[in-house]
Design an enzyme around this catalytic site. Structure first.
Site, PDB file in Angstrom:
ATOM      1  N   GLY A  27     149.544 -63.986 126.222  1.00  0.00           N
ATOM      2  CA  GLY A  27     151.028 -63.744 125.744  1.00  0.00           C
ATOM      3  C   GLY A  27     151.158 -63.101 124.502  1.00  0.00           C
ATOM      4  O   GLY A  27     152.419 -62.356 124.403  1.00  0.00           O
ATOM      5  N   PHE A  28     150.404 -62.749 123.501  1.00  0.00           N
ATOM      6  CA  PHE A  28     150.416 -62.264 122.333  1.00  0.00           C
ATOM      7  C   PHE A  28     149.801 -60.759 122.497  1.00  0.00           C
ATOM      8  O   PHE A  28     150.010 -59.975 121.370  1.00  0.00           O
ATOM      9  CB  PHE A  28     149.744 -63.256 121.190  1.00  0.00           C
ATOM     10  CG  PHE A  28     150.741 -64.341 120.893  1.00  0.00           C
ATOM     11  CD1 PHE A  28     151.695 -64.499 120.137  1.00  0.00           C
ATOM     12  CD2 PHE A  28     150.437 -65.474 121.621  1.00  0.00           C
ATOM     13  CE1 PHE A  28     152.313 -65.277 119.755  1.00  0.00           C
ATOM     14  CE2 PHE A  28     151.003 -66.795 121.521  1.00  0.00           C
ATOM     15  CZ  PHE A  28     152.164 -66.621 120.819  1.00  0.00           C
ATOM     16  N   GLY A  29     149.300 -60.564 123.605  1.00  0.00           N
ATOM     17  CA  GLY A  29     148.604 -59.092 123.481  1.00  0.00           C
ATOM     18  C   GLY A  29     147.126 -59.113 123.998  1.00  0.00           C
ATOM     19  O   GLY A  29     146.528 -60.266 124.673  1.00  0.00           O
TER      20      GLY A  29
ATOM     21  N   LEU B 204     138.766 -58.552 126.968  1.00  0.00           N
ATOM     22  CA  LEU B 204     138.228 -60.072 127.624  1.00  0.00           C
ATOM     23  C   LEU B 204     139.493 -60.405 128.374  1.00  0.00           C
ATOM     24  O   LEU B 204     139.480 -61.114 129.167  1.00  0.00           O
ATOM     25  CB  LEU B 204     138.130 -61.130 126.386  1.00  0.00           C
ATOM     26  CG  LEU B 204     136.930 -60.889 125.429  1.00  0.00           C
ATOM     27  CD1 LEU B 204     136.837 -61.872 124.324  1.00  0.00           C
ATOM     28  CD2 LEU B 204     135.521 -61.376 126.364  1.00  0.00           C
TER      29      LEU B 204
ATOM     30  N   ASP C 226     151.120 -75.775 122.856  1.00  0.00           N
ATOM     31  CA  ASP C 226     150.812 -75.066 124.484  1.00  0.00           C
ATOM     32  C   ASP C 226     149.447 -75.462 124.520  1.00  0.00           C
ATOM     33  O   ASP C 226     148.693 -74.774 124.926  1.00  0.00           O
ATOM     34  CB  ASP C 226     150.792 -73.321 123.792  1.00  0.00           C
ATOM     35  CG  ASP C 226     150.876 -72.632 125.444  1.00  0.00           C
ATOM     36  OD1 ASP C 226     151.375 -73.549 126.447  1.00  0.00           O
ATOM     37  OD2 ASP C 226     151.090 -71.590 125.440  1.00  0.00           O
TER      38      ASP C 226
HETATM   39  N1  LIG Z   1     137.790 -66.687 120.727  1.00  0.00           N
HETATM   40  C1  LIG Z   1     137.740 -66.224 122.033  1.00  0.00           C
HETATM   41  N2  LIG Z   1     136.366 -66.147 122.530  1.00  0.00           N
HETATM   42  C2  LIG Z   1     136.153 -65.603 123.637  1.00  0.00           C
HETATM   43  N3  LIG Z   1     137.230 -65.164 124.541  1.00  0.00           N
HETATM   44  C3  LIG Z   1     138.598 -65.314 124.248  1.00  0.00           C
HETATM   45  C4  LIG Z   1     138.765 -65.809 122.848  1.00  0.00           C
HETATM   46  N4  LIG Z   1     140.024 -65.880 122.664  1.00  0.00           N
HETATM   47  C5  LIG Z   1     140.629 -65.478 124.027  1.00  0.00           C
HETATM   48  N5  LIG Z   1     139.664 -65.262 124.681  1.00  0.00           N
HETATM   49  C6  LIG Z   1     139.755 -64.790 126.140  1.00  0.00           C
HETATM   50  O1  LIG Z   1     140.798 -63.708 126.240  1.00  0.00           O
HETATM   51  C7  LIG Z   1     141.580 -63.855 127.263  1.00  0.00           C
HETATM   52  C8  LIG Z   1     143.366 -63.666 126.777  1.00  0.00           C
HETATM   53  O2  LIG Z   1     143.072 -65.015 125.828  1.00  0.00           O
HETATM   54  P1  LIG Z   1     144.765 -65.341 125.508  1.00  0.00           P
HETATM   55  O3  LIG Z   1     144.646 -66.653 124.544  1.00  0.00           O
HETATM   56  O4  LIG Z   1     145.177 -64.051 124.480  1.00  0.00           O
HETATM   57  O5  LIG Z   1     145.517 -65.623 126.580  1.00  0.00           O
HETATM   58  P2  LIG Z   1     145.565 -66.743 127.707  1.00  0.00           P
HETATM   59  O6  LIG Z   1     145.255 -68.018 126.937  1.00  0.00           O
HETATM   60  O7  LIG Z   1     144.794 -66.144 128.716  1.00  0.00           O
HETATM   61  O8  LIG Z   1     147.039 -66.775 127.884  1.00  0.00           O
HETATM   62  P3  LIG Z   1     148.502 -67.287 127.318  1.00  0.00           P
HETATM   63  O9  LIG Z   1     148.571 -66.150 126.125  1.00  0.00           O
HETATM   64  O10 LIG Z   1     149.424 -67.134 128.304  1.00  0.00           O
HETATM   65  O11 LIG Z   1     147.918 -68.600 126.802  1.00  0.00           O
HETATM   66  C9  LIG Z   1     141.271 -65.064 128.000  1.00  0.00           C
HETATM   67  O12 LIG Z   1     140.556 -64.820 129.237  1.00  0.00           O
HETATM   68  C10 LIG Z   1     140.341 -65.802 127.052  1.00  0.00           C
HETATM   69  O13 LIG Z   1     139.413 -66.439 127.588  1.00  0.00           O
END
Ligand SMILES: Nc1ncnc2c1ncn2[C@@H]1O[C@H](COP(=O)(O)OP(=O)(O)OP(=O)(O)O)[C@@H](O)[C@H]1O
Length: 413
Positions: free
Chosen positions: A63-65, A59, A178
């Site tokens: 920041g965490f992977g 997806l 955040d």
């Molecule tokens: N529970 C979820 N359901 C659907 N998509 C998700 C979910 N969690 C994360 N994603 C998707 O996965 C991707 C990465 O999400 P993640 O939260 O790891 O990082 P981020 O919010 O994009 O960046 P950062 O870590 O800098 O805040 C994003 O595009 C987010 O929309």
């Protein structure tokens, strides 16, 4: 065993821990307990659910992977976050922290279904949220029309409810640290869900990391947190205020360029508000749907939340009261906004202290060469603390579960 001995044996039995009568280690006992609560996922289950973490199921990467979409045998859709290996946190603590977060249940907070540890791998299993994150809709001109005023107002309300829960109603007070548009996910009914809460608990700071980074999210950081590492719930209130103004205006605070005389969106909104022209910030895309009184109320609310003086910012409880009233509702007059901080990943060399400017930005020219903005440092953790005291670990550094005055009962690491 005599009757008397049996009595004492039974009395102390529940307090015996490691190793238990059956020879279980403490970790195994915790694992079993968690399994009973159905919070532990076997690694094989997640491998199967994500088709071996197939690239097509990815997806995105934060920041965490990386995050993968998956489907469990029972039909539930999941998002699996594979935590990268930087943390030297022990397994037991990871499990304990994940258990704590898995108990957080609210309509406006993404559910953590459970977690998994496998060798060095640590994974978190979330409910899958259908729509894209808010930033991908709100700041894209061809998509923002999907967010009419009602939807935006509902998002403003929903995020406030979720934050109120994290601050006041969950088991511990959880400061998110955040809050930003990309951490708000929208479900199939456009219900906003706060994501990435409490992740810093799973990635506590340690000495070796302290001098290597300043975590970063542009334009949402409360100045007192950025400059002094002073973390209370009011830091989230500040970020929430920025988010509200972004929802009303459709502008990103961090890359604001509507008015050269204004430093950013919040400053622009404040200046216009003072001139009685607050509604001029409303996103033109909302022309046909906006309810002017509500928008006016939200602008004032956003400005109250982003005040420089954190004591004057409302609590999330007060925010909910304001939002629940029919406009025009009586609100305090907002005072000067604080300048939202930006954090950049940068290498802060030992012994060199970056200075904080009055704008709240950390000014460190030594960082220029290595200043690669990188969301992978986005733990929302000890930015300022690490920047200003690079060799020590502050008591504020890993706290996002703290008491309401900003003290934390639990220490990560
Ligand atoms: N529970 C979820 N359901 C659907 N998509 C998700 C979910 N969690 C994360 N994603 C998707 O996965 C991707 C990465 O999400 P993640 O939260 O790891 O990082 P981020 O919010 O994009 O960046 P950062 O870590 O800098 O805040 C994003 O595009 C987010 O929309």
């Amino acid at each position: 065993m005599s009757k008397r001995n049996t009595f004492f044996h039974n009395l102390i039995k529940p307090f015996k821990f490691s190793p238990s009568k059956e020879g279980q280690s403490e970790v195994e006992e915790i694992k079993n307990l968690a399994a009973q609560e159905q919070k532990i996922f076997p690694y094989e289950t997640l491998v199967a659910a994500t088709n071996k973490f197939h690239i097509l199921n990815k997806l995105g990467e934060g920041g965490f992977g990386p995050v993968y979409k998956g489907k469990l045998n029972d039909g539930r859709e999941i998002a699996v976050k594979k935590l990268s290996h930087r943390s030297n946190q022990g397994k037991t603590q990871f499990v304990n922290e994940a258990k704590l977060l898995a108990r957080v249940q609210h309509r406006n907070v993404v559910s953590l279904f459970g977690y998994c540890t496998h060798g060095f791998e640590k994974l978190l299993v979330y409910e899958y949220v259908l729509h894209e994150s808010l930033d991908k809709l709100l700041f894209k001109s061809h998509k923002k029309e999907q967010l009419d005023w009602k939807r935006r107002f509902d998002i403003i309300n929903g995020v406030a409810r979720g934050l109120l829960y994290l601050h006041e109603d969950s088991h511990n007070c959880i400061i998110h640290r955040d809050i930003k548009a990309s951490n708000i996910l929208l479900d199939e009914n456009w219900v906003p869900k706060i994501a990435d809460f409490g992740l810093a608990r799973l990635f506590p700071e340690d000495q070796t990391h302290v001098n290597t980074r300043v975590a970063g999210t542009n334009g949402y950081l409360a100045p007192e947190y950025l400059m002094h590492g002073h973390l209370t719930v009011k830091a989230d209130v500040f970020s929430y205020g920025v988010l509200v103004l972004e929802l009303v205006s459709g502008q990103r605070n961090s890359s604001f360029d509507m008015d050269v005389s204004a430093q950013n969106l919040v400053d622009w909104a404040y200046r216009l508000y003072k001139k009685g022209r607050a509604l001029e910030i409303v996103d033109p895309t909302l022309a046909s749907s906006v309810v002017a009184e509500q928008a006016e109320m939200c602008i004032q609310l956003g400005l109250l939340c982003t005040q420089g003086n954190q004591d004057l910012r409302p609590s999330m409880g007060r925010v909910m009261v304001i939002l629940s009233k029919k406009p025009p509702c009586h609100m305090e007059e907002p005072t000067r906004p604080g300048i939202a901080g930006s954090r950049y990943r940068r290498r802060v060399s030992r012994g060199r202290r970056p200075s904080a400017t009055t704008s709240g930005e950390v000014d460190d020219d030594s960082s220029v060469n290595s200043q690669t903005f990188d969301s992978s440092s986005n733990y929302g953790t000890n930015t300022t603390t690490s920047a200003t005291t690079p060799t020590t670990r502050s008591s504020n550094t890993t706290a996002e579960v703290v008491d309401r005055r900003g003290k934390r009962p639990m220490q990560g690491g």
